[in-house]
Design an enzyme around this catalytic site. Sequence first.
Site, PDB file in Angstrom:
ATOM      1  CB  SER A 247      11.072 -24.271   4.718  1.00  0.00           C
ATOM      2  OG  SER A 247      10.499 -25.086   5.697  1.00  0.00           O
TER       3      SER A 247
ATOM      4  CD  GLU B  65      14.226 -22.390  10.354  1.00  0.00           C
ATOM      5  OE1 GLU B  65      13.416 -23.083   9.707  1.00  0.00           O
ATOM      6  OE2 GLU B  65      15.448 -22.421  10.140  1.00  0.00           O
TER       7      GLU B  65
HETATM    8 ZN   LIG Z   1       9.541 -29.787   6.486  1.00  0.00          ZN
END
Ligand SMILES: [Zn+2]
Length: 442
Positions: A100, A275
């Site tokens: 990420s 998010e």
């Molecule tokens: Zn992950």
Amino acid sequence: MKSKISVILIIALAVVGVTLNARLPRIAQALDSQALDSAVITSTVTPRNVILFIGDGMGPEQVRAAGMYQNGLEGTLVMESFPYSSTMTTYSADHDITDSAASGTAIATGHKVNNGVVSVALPGDGHELETLLERFHKHCKRAGLVTTTYATHATPATFGAHETSRNYLDNIAYDYLYQTRPDVLFGGGANGLYPDSATAAGYAVVLNRAEMHAIRPPLTVPVSGQFGTTHLPYEYDYFIGADPGYNTLPHLSEMVTTALAILETSPDGFFLMVEGGRIDHAGHANDIARNIFEVLEFDRAIEIAYTWAISRTDTLIIVTADHETGGLTVIANNGAGNLPTVTWSTTGHTATPVPVYAWGVNAELAPQVTDNTHIHQLALAGFTDPVSCVPVAARVVDFRDRTRQIGQLIVVMVVLGASLHTLRERRAHSAQRQKQFPWRQL
Ligand SMILES: [Zn+2]
């Protein structure tokens, strides 16, 4: 003649100075070793507001599965109703399969970095890479970061921090509070970010849903929502009533509602990153129920933004993902309200290309997005060289400074006037005395 030459020289120097000032950043950009992809998405139209949704770990099958559960049919989520779409690659500088931090950095800065890196040039000389949040602040726009993970987690960090590792949570919190200063920062609490530290940095702090709902914009200070002491609960766990304490914590869609209410009061527009951070966690656990419920809440948050923006003509909404998690494949649709039959190929991330959906100003450029670095370009399409915006807080200081300067000027003028007056009077008096007593030396 001499004075004419000096005037011409000064004007020439000023022109050279202004030209250099304008050109230097562009030259520096061109020399950057981690330069942007050669294909550049451009536009002549500039959105006032940019809202970017990132479903962490949300590949195309995660979207399909959620539509089947919700409506008995794939292709039926709000994000899928957006008029323009694409798919994009997510690889990082050092791995085919990203994490990420690297993918968030690609989206936030337009630069590929190594896995684990938060918006600094690695590989490279480690310099800080300007994020969308910082760039939009330069355009006088306020900026918000909203997530269901704790707020110092990788994805929001790539927009509001510069660190060589996503694990430096204390440093990430410090970067938020003292460097990038998001105007809205909502997510799970603790993990480097605490009420005391945020308050000391001039943030208003809210700790639960009730406090968040009590916010009355417009705000004069940035606000930090620190909900609980880790990630927010899974939506599925709210659904099954797993922990009554969860009811004091907000859902993602509620955080987005409040974030929009705060940011819409910005005089020059805003940037908001949202998010859906726990789609990824359910993917790692190969847990289809929690995975679907996270995607559905993410889609509700998108619906909130879409409903807010639908009557406007000045907003761009982009929905995408940082990578796929779990190697999910839907085998069978079992109808609305029933979990589809699925298989998982891994408990890690995959290199599966992820979806992109767009609505609003410049959304028609979304089909040009084929890699995660292009999201940065799409968000900035139409924006010219950064204007140097003086933040609102600094503007207040400026105003105060100017008031003080005017005050000082008045004092100086009064003193000067008084002195001149006294001098003139004395002279007149002396002249008078000279006339009266011409023999005296005055
Ligand atoms: Zn992950």
